[in-house]
Design a protein around this motif. Sequence first.
Motif, mmCIF file in Angstrom:
data_model
loop_
_atom_site.group_PDB
_atom_site.id
_atom_site.type_symbol
_atom_site.label_atom_id
_atom_site.label_comp_id
_atom_site.label_asym_id
_atom_site.label_seq_id
_atom_site.Cartn_x
_atom_site.Cartn_y
_atom_site.Cartn_z
ATOM 1 N N PHE A 63 0.967 -1.209 0.003
ATOM 2 C CA PHE A 63 0.100 0.000 0.027
ATOM 3 C C PHE A 63 0.923 1.360 -0.013
ATOM 4 O O PHE A 63 1.582 1.469 0.991
ATOM 5 C CB PHE A 63 -0.904 0.070 1.172
ATOM 6 N N SER A 64 0.735 2.030 -1.063
ATOM 7 C CA SER A 64 1.494 3.361 -0.973
ATOM 8 C C SER A 64 0.859 4.584 -1.468
ATOM 9 O O SER A 64 -0.345 4.500 -1.971
ATOM 10 C CB SER A 64 2.484 2.945 -2.307
ATOM 11 N N PHE A 65 1.129 5.848 -0.881
ATOM 12 C CA PHE A 65 0.762 6.894 -1.406
ATOM 13 C C PHE A 65 1.920 8.197 -1.291
ATOM 14 O O PHE A 65 3.013 7.696 -0.640
ATOM 15 C CB PHE A 65 -0.532 7.307 -0.624
ATOM 16 N N CYS A 66 1.627 8.887 -2.141
ATOM 17 C CA CYS A 66 2.330 10.248 -2.114
ATOM 18 C C CYS A 66 1.834 11.405 -2.447
ATOM 19 O O CYS A 66 0.626 11.538 -2.858
ATOM 20 C CB CYS A 66 3.476 9.857 -3.343
ATOM 21 N N VAL A 67 2.267 12.554 -2.271
ATOM 22 C CA VAL A 67 1.849 13.931 -2.177
ATOM 23 C C VAL A 67 2.570 14.832 -3.131
ATOM 24 O O VAL A 67 3.588 14.988 -2.834
ATOM 25 C CB VAL A 67 1.419 14.577 -0.732
ATOM 26 N N LEU A 68 1.799 15.318 -4.108
ATOM 27 C CA LEU A 68 2.486 16.370 -5.135
ATOM 28 C C LEU A 68 1.879 17.775 -4.836
ATOM 29 O O LEU A 68 0.761 17.845 -4.736
ATOM 30 C CB LEU A 68 2.012 15.936 -6.392
ATOM 31 N N ASP A 69 2.663 18.776 -4.676
ATOM 32 C CA ASP A 69 2.379 20.212 -4.647
ATOM 33 C C ASP A 69 2.325 20.635 -5.904
ATOM 34 O O ASP A 69 3.575 20.874 -6.792
ATOM 35 C CB ASP A 69 3.433 20.881 -3.792
ATOM 36 N N PRO A 70 1.102 20.821 -6.636
ATOM 37 C CA PRO A 70 0.903 21.095 -8.158
ATOM 38 C C PRO A 70 1.394 22.423 -8.491
ATOM 39 O O PRO A 70 1.869 22.647 -9.637
ATOM 40 C CB PRO A 70 -0.406 20.907 -8.584
ATOM 41 N N ILE A 71 1.675 23.474 -7.435
ATOM 42 C CA ILE A 71 2.083 24.713 -7.607
ATOM 43 C C ILE A 71 3.491 24.838 -8.019
ATOM 44 O O ILE A 71 4.067 25.377 -8.953
ATOM 45 C CB ILE A 71 1.759 25.689 -6.530
ATOM 46 N N SER A 72 4.375 24.094 -7.280
ATOM 47 C CA SER A 72 5.693 23.709 -7.580
ATOM 48 C C SER A 72 6.201 22.681 -8.155
ATOM 49 O O SER A 72 7.370 22.493 -8.624
ATOM 50 C CB SER A 72 6.605 24.012 -5.860
ATOM 51 N N ASN A 73 5.225 21.800 -8.626
ATOM 52 C CA ASN A 73 5.337 20.523 -9.329
ATOM 53 C C ASN A 73 6.368 19.743 -8.552
ATOM 54 O O ASN A 73 7.252 19.136 -9.083
ATOM 55 C CB ASN A 73 5.671 20.999 -10.896
ATOM 56 N N GLU A 74 6.344 19.646 -7.307
ATOM 57 C CA GLU A 74 7.287 19.004 -6.573
ATOM 58 C C GLU A 74 6.545 17.930 -5.632
ATOM 59 O O GLU A 74 5.638 18.461 -5.070
ATOM 60 C CB GLU A 74 8.065 20.020 -5.597
ATOM 61 N N TYR A 75 7.097 16.646 -5.595
ATOM 62 C CA TYR A 75 6.694 15.424 -4.627
ATOM 63 C C TYR A 75 7.364 16.011 -3.275
ATOM 64 O O TYR A 75 8.808 16.079 -2.962
ATOM 65 C CB TYR A 75 7.123 14.256 -5.179
ATOM 66 N N ILE A 76 6.656 15.870 -2.402
ATOM 67 C CA ILE A 76 6.940 16.353 -0.943
ATOM 68 C C ILE A 76 6.588 15.352 0.123
ATOM 69 O O ILE A 76 7.062 15.561 1.265
ATOM 70 C CB ILE A 76 6.606 17.683 -0.187
ATOM 71 N N LEU A 77 6.109 14.020 -0.143
ATOM 72 C CA LEU A 77 5.696 13.164 0.612
ATOM 73 C C LEU A 77 5.609 11.717 0.123
ATOM 74 O O LEU A 77 4.975 11.732 -1.131
ATOM 75 C CB LEU A 77 4.439 13.430 1.550
ATOM 76 N N PHE A 78 6.178 10.872 0.778
ATOM 77 C CA PHE A 78 5.955 9.281 0.030
ATOM 78 C C PHE A 78 5.802 8.621 1.283
ATOM 79 O O PHE A 78 6.607 8.402 2.087
ATOM 80 C CB PHE A 78 7.338 8.975 -0.672
ATOM 81 N N TYR A 79 5.082 7.327 1.056
ATOM 82 C CA TYR A 79 4.681 6.344 2.045
ATOM 83 C C TYR A 79 4.454 5.144 1.366
ATOM 84 O O TYR A 79 3.824 4.883 0.659
ATOM 85 C CB TYR A 79 3.671 6.812 3.063
ATOM 86 N N HIS A 80 5.067 4.084 2.020
ATOM 87 C CA HIS A 80 4.854 2.543 1.496
ATOM 88 C C HIS A 80 4.913 1.571 2.591
ATOM 89 O O HIS A 80 5.929 1.759 3.423
ATOM 90 C CB HIS A 80 6.133 2.110 0.577
ATOM 91 N N LYS A 81 3.932 0.833 2.750
ATOM 92 C CA LYS A 81 3.742 -0.182 3.461
ATOM 93 C C LYS A 81 3.750 -1.803 2.974
ATOM 94 O O LYS A 81 2.807 -1.805 2.102
ATOM 95 C CB LYS A 81 2.641 -0.318 4.318
ATOM 96 N N ASN A 82 4.465 -2.501 3.174
ATOM 97 C CA ASN A 82 4.539 -3.687 2.631
ATOM 98 C C ASN A 82 3.242 -4.565 3.042
ATOM 99 O O ASN A 82 2.899 -4.228 4.267
ATOM 100 C CB ASN A 82 5.683 -4.589 3.203
ATOM 101 N N ILE A 83 2.876 -5.558 2.524
ATOM 102 C CA ILE A 83 1.562 -6.426 2.756
ATOM 103 C C ILE A 83 2.007 -7.652 2.792
ATOM 104 O O ILE A 83 2.669 -8.147 1.805
ATOM 105 C CB ILE A 83 0.499 -6.233 1.995
ATOM 106 N N SER A 84 2.109 -8.549 4.040
ATOM 107 C CA SER A 84 2.415 -9.792 4.076
ATOM 108 C C SER A 84 1.513 -10.891 3.594
ATOM 109 O O SER A 84 0.253 -10.319 3.294
ATOM 110 C CB SER A 84 2.917 -10.216 5.747
ATOM 111 N N ILE A 85 1.672 -11.986 3.369
ATOM 112 C CA ILE A 85 0.914 -12.931 2.744
ATOM 113 C C ILE A 85 -0.319 -13.375 3.758
ATOM 114 O O ILE A 85 -1.388 -13.749 3.529
ATOM 115 C CB ILE A 85 1.755 -14.436 2.540
ATOM 116 N N ASN A 86 -0.070 -12.807 5.123
ATOM 117 C CA ASN A 86 -1.139 -13.149 5.997
ATOM 118 C C ASN A 86 -2.172 -11.930 6.123
ATOM 119 O O ASN A 86 -3.242 -12.061 6.951
ATOM 120 C CB ASN A 86 -0.657 -13.573 7.719
ATOM 121 N N GLU A 87 -1.817 -10.864 5.406
ATOM 122 C CA GLU A 87 -2.640 -9.715 5.450
ATOM 123 C C GLU A 87 -3.537 -9.561 4.274
ATOM 124 O O GLU A 87 -3.202 -9.968 3.020
ATOM 125 C CB GLU A 87 -1.860 -8.535 5.456
#
Length: 283
Positions: free
Chosen positions: A30-54
């Motif tokens: 499960f991943s997400f990121c945040v873009l500031d479209p005014i500066s056209n710059e990515y400012i946040l990134f998150y990723h969580k692994n998912i195990s076979i039991n989830e």
Amino acid sequence: MTNQFVIDNNFDKNITTSYFLSIQLALDGFSFCVLDPISNEYILFYHKNISINESLFGVTDSEIANNEYLQLPYQKTFVLFQTKHNTLIPSSLFDENQKEDYLNFCFNPNKYEEEITFSHKIKMADSYCIFSIPEKFSDLLSSKFSNVFYFNQTIPFIESALLNTTFNTDQHLVYINVQNSCFDIIIIAGNNLKLHNTFNFHNKKEFLYYTLLVFEQLKLNTHTSHIYLSGRVSKTDDIYSMLKKYIKHVEIANESKHFKFAAVFKQVSLVNHINLINIPLCV
């Protein structure tokens, strides 16, 4: 792949209604990121692994309910659901009222009866991608976020590849995005999309077989054609070294040329998440 979280000091919780939120749902993460479209710059990134039991749905539900950055309001929310249930229809033949029929022609309609079908125009390819996702995901995400746009991995993959291709090339360019058990492949020549397909594979030999099969069927020259790899692949992987034995020009795809990235993104392997990063190009 390990869990990751990076955030730039410029991220401001008070102005998130000006930001774009992009979420990717895949069976292994499960991943997400945040873009500031005014500066056209990515400012946040998150990723969580998912195990076979989830379960992917369980992790998605939990993250949306508990992750503080998913509680904030955003200008737009883009959701990429990784799925093999997709097909391309030329714009001249596309009828919005028949999108379910297009998928039913390609896949068993009874097996996916609890899915909801979406369509999205791929501007650079002058075609529509028809795809489906489980209805429970759509219900969950639409209830939590406003102004939601849905995608699958094919859409940013094709759109960004065509944007990166020059019009005057006569070479065949092969783009491959590798995931844990499948890969998407597209062929471009003269800035025109010649082929798109998704293959399942269980080992590196199957991956090589399907790739070389595409080369054979399209009569691609192994000395002049270029392969650009992205996704879960690196130069230390067997997939890369095996391809190099048969194809002269094999490269790891460059990071997205269309956005800027905060300094903290140096900790993130952007090639692994290139489709997620490129979603805003498709709007």
